[in-house]
Design an enzyme around this catalytic site. Structure first.
Site, short mmCIF file in Angstrom:
data_model
loop_
_atom_site.label_atom_id
_atom_site.label_comp_id
_atom_site.label_asym_id
_atom_site.label_seq_id
_atom_site.Cartn_x
_atom_site.Cartn_y
_atom_site.Cartn_z
CG HIS A 133 -1.97 1.31 1.27
ND1 HIS A 133 -2.62 1.46 -0.02
CD2 HIS A 133 -2.29 2.12 2.37
CE1 HIS A 133 -3.43 2.33 0.42
NE2 HIS A 133 -3.29 2.99 1.65
CG ASP A 150 -4.12 5.32 4.22
OD1 ASP A 150 -4.59 5.00 3.09
OD2 ASP A 150 -3.62 4.68 5.30
CB CYS A 201 -2.63 2.86 -2.96
SG CYS A 201 -1.49 1.53 -3.21
#
Length: 246
Positions: A133, A150, A201
């Site tokens: 991630h 995030d 991401c």
């Protein structure tokens, strides 16, 4: 004020250029110390996870734009694009060093031999979490904040903690005194764009950092814009320049 929404496609001539770039082989583009090959650029196809090479190349473009703006400060006051801040971009390997080795063992003082981070507006940092991630982080000297962005809303307290430690150790190394955190806050906003899959991401991270480099306090993209943003990033990398318009 929230920026205007993004288009769904690039202009036709730019879409054609993106298609041509995706059919090339070998080295696609070079900028500063970074380069991207055909294998790297393929990571910007839909449903692909971005690698270090793409993110570091994009970061180099962000840094280059900031540096060029300092050298050529005259801007059109009517421009809808915010003037870039004075930023520094740490490559993806910075976080790996900081997390796994720490300031001293990782020899992070050498990363800033020619840079005074305390003179910058914002320090931009892509963060790799266990090779599964990507998130964005920033040391925002203008706003007095250690920031974490995030796209999956996980708890990033460790990111903020390690960056606080880094700022203090860097200040002790370069300025010979502890850093004064008076008035500083930890900042991990909840109302930021979120991904709905496990592979976008890196694109979110690049766009967070690009927006932050212009001093944006809100983001004008969401999951539905990612296919367009992937195409735009291909164009930007292929042309070694960030677009001034969507």
């Amino acid at each position: 004020m929230r920026p205007p929404p993004l288009p769904s496609h690039l202009p036709p001539q730019d879409e054609d250029q993106v298609t041509a770039l995706m059919s090339r082989r070998g080295i696609i583009s070079k900028y500063a110390r970074e380069q991207v090959t055909d294998q790297d650029i393929m990571r910007l196809r839909p449903n692909k996870w971005l690698n270090d090479e793409v993110i570091n190349f994009y970061g180099a473009l962000i840094l280059g734009r900031s540096d060029a703006c300092k050298e050529n400060p005259a801007t059109n006051g009517k421009s809808k694009v915010k003037k870039p801040l004075d930023v520094h971009f740490f490559s993806t390997f910075f976080w790996t060093k900081l997390e796994k080795e720490g300031y001293e063992k990782g020899r992070l003082a050498k990363w800033t031999k020619k840079i005074d981070i305390f003179s910058k507006d914002v320090i931009l940092i892509p963060v790799n979490h266990g090779n599964i991630h990507w998130t964005g982080a920033a040391i925002n000297f203008r706003q007095k904040r250690i920031e974490s962005y995030d796209s999956m809303h996980d708890d990033r307290a460790r990111v903020i903690k390690l960056l606080r430690q880094y700022v203090d150790l860097e200040h002790r190394n370069k300025k010979k005194a502890p850093f004064d955190f008076t008035g500083w806050e930890d900042y991990a906003p909840a109302d930021i764009p979120q991904q709905d899959n496990g592979f976008d991401c890196g694109v979110f991270t690049c766009q967070f950092l690009e927006s932050l480099s212009r001093g944006q306090e809100s983001f004008n993209f969401c999951q539905k814009d990612i296919l367009y943003l992937r195409r735009r990033m291909i164009w930007e990398i292929g042309n070694a320049t960030l677009r001034t318009e969507p």
